[in-house]
Write an enzyme that holds these catalytic residues in place. Structure first.
Site, PDB file in Angstrom:
ATOM      1  N   GLU A  33      32.358 -15.426 -14.856  1.00  9.29           N
ATOM      2  CA  GLU A  33      31.170 -14.538 -14.074  1.00  9.29           C
ATOM      3  C   GLU A  33      30.750 -15.067 -12.839  1.00  9.29           C
ATOM      4  O   GLU A  33      30.528 -16.256 -12.633  1.00  9.29           O
ATOM      5  CB  GLU A  33      30.143 -14.532 -15.147  1.00  9.29           C
ATOM      6  N   LYS A  80      27.903  -4.779 -16.668  1.00 13.93           N
ATOM      7  CA  LYS A  80      27.050  -5.619 -17.723  1.00 13.93           C
ATOM      8  C   LYS A  80      26.206  -4.678 -18.182  1.00 13.93           C
ATOM      9  O   LYS A  80      25.054  -4.310 -17.561  1.00 13.93           O
ATOM     10  CB  LYS A  80      26.330  -6.960 -17.043  1.00 13.93           C
ATOM     11  N   CYS A 115      28.894 -12.119 -20.362  1.00 16.06           N
ATOM     12  CA  CYS A 115      27.906 -12.958 -20.778  1.00 16.06           C
ATOM     13  C   CYS A 115      26.680 -12.584 -21.852  1.00 16.06           C
ATOM     14  O   CYS A 115      26.974 -12.644 -22.962  1.00 16.06           O
ATOM     15  CB  CYS A 115      27.391 -13.591 -19.364  1.00 16.06           C
TER      16      CYS A 115
END
Length: 381
Positions: A111, A192, A238
């Protein structure tokens, strides 16, 4: 060979609103009154019949229809991030070159691989990408990270899951993972979905951690699946890994390999990195890769946990790194996913008569109410 358009299956989150199927019922409690016990017995028997019917008509191996289902090699690249973007790009190039030299057919990077992990840098290091659906390649001036990944995929004729970068669109910024095919084309972009907004107090065992991505970032609104030559993969970033419903939704859409570029910190990493990776592998009965940047040697920088990891569909840790830069190549066997799902057929044993995912369309909450709760949560941090 997949075309760029057919290789990606974007799915609106609001579209995933169905329970995942019945679970074999347990025996009713003997303390019930006779009428209630009889009714409970009938419900349990019906649930068992539904589960048996589903298991016989929908074998786990049926999900092997996407891709060859053959073993393939994945390169996991844990690279160092520098304030000088050209140095970060050089680190990415070196890592991808090394992974390919070791036999990787799919390469995954961490990331924010070319951006320091702090909200104040996201706009400064942001990149403007070609419009969704465009066949135009990334521009080296506007999107140097995307351009490099495109060039590397084409040069080495490999698939690349390009960690993530700050994507600029209009006045918004997204934390975006790009997926490239061997022709160097962007076949998917995952923004995300769950933003990293936390406020963890210090204890005698852990340091404090406060971070609020929503100060700068906007959330994505779609799930992302990609048809690789070997199987279907689901992509998250994440904090997305903390939500089992997302992983189960990807699995229901046929994913056998879940890939999460991530950058946990020194508070959440030691406590949750491994358990979440193994948890999602166990929930979805998938391979799961979590790929991190390496930890900065400067203690004033964001301290990534590192520990890039691959977990099997049996929830066994197949590989785990430490925190230094490195490149590792590991094998993934999609057929093992079929074997595990057939031996432990949880997807056909869920009890929709007792519970449903809270994203189900029978829930009372609507999208407006859910967004209102998210705004209250963000404002409280």
């Amino acid at each position: 060979r997949l075309t760029p358009r057919s290789a990606v299956i974007p799915v609106a989150l609001s579209a995933y609103r169905r329970p995942l199927g019945p679970l074999a019922a347990s025996a009713p409690c003997s303390c019930l009154w006779p009428a209630a016990a009889a009714a409970s017995t009938a419900i349990a028997a019906a649930a068992r019949r539904r589960a048996a019917s589903a298991a016989s008509s929908m074998p786990a191996a049926a999900q092997a229809s996407v891709g060859s289902n053959e073993k393939f090699k994945v390169g996991l690249c844990q690279t160092a991030v520098d304030y000088d973007k050209t140095k970060s790009l050089a680190n990415v190039r070196s890592a991808v070159d090394s992974a390919v030299a070791k036999g990787a057919q799919l390469v995954v990077i961490g990331e924010m691989m070319t951006c320091p992990y702090a909200t104040k840098y996201f706009r400064e290091y942001g990149e403007r990408l070609p419009a969704k659906g465009s066949s135009d390649p990334p521009c080296g001036e506007k999107a140097p990270t995307a351009k490099l990944l495109s060039d590397l995929a084409k040069e080495h004729k490999v698939w690349i899951v390009g960690g993530s970068l700050p994507e600029l669109e209009g006045d918004k910024v997204y934390n975006t993972c790009l997926i490239f095919n061997p022709a160097g084309s962007i076949v998917a972009r995952h923004r995300k979905v769950h933003l990293f907004d936390i406020d963890v107090a210090a204890t005698d065992k852990r340091p404090a951690m406060k971070f609020k991505e929503s100060d700068v970032l906007s959330p994505g609104e779609t799930m992302t699946l990609v048809d690789l030559p070997w199987c279907r993969a689901g992509i998250g970033i994440c904090y997305d890994v903390r939500f089992p419903e997302y992983a189960l939704a990807l699995r229901k859409k046929g994913a056998k390999f879940l890939i999460y570029p991530g950058a946990f910190n020194m508070t959440t990493g030691p406590a949750h990195w491994s358990v979440l990776t193994r948890g999602r592998a166990n929930d979805a009965q998938c391979y799961v890769a979590m790929v991190s940047p390496s930890r900065s040697p400067d203690p004033k920088d964001y301290q990534a946990w590192g520990h890039t990891t691959l977990v099997s569909p049996w929830a066994e840790v197949a590989f785990e790194a430490e925190h230094e830069p490195g490149v590792w190549v590991v094998e993934v066997d999609p057929a093992e996913v079929d074997r595990i799902r057939e031996q432990v057929p949880t997807s056909y044993q869920k009890r929709s008569d007792l519970y449903v995912p809270y994203a189900d369309d029978t829930a009372e909450d609507d999208d407006a109410a859910a967004e209102s709760r998210r705004k209250r949560a963000r404002s409280s941090l």
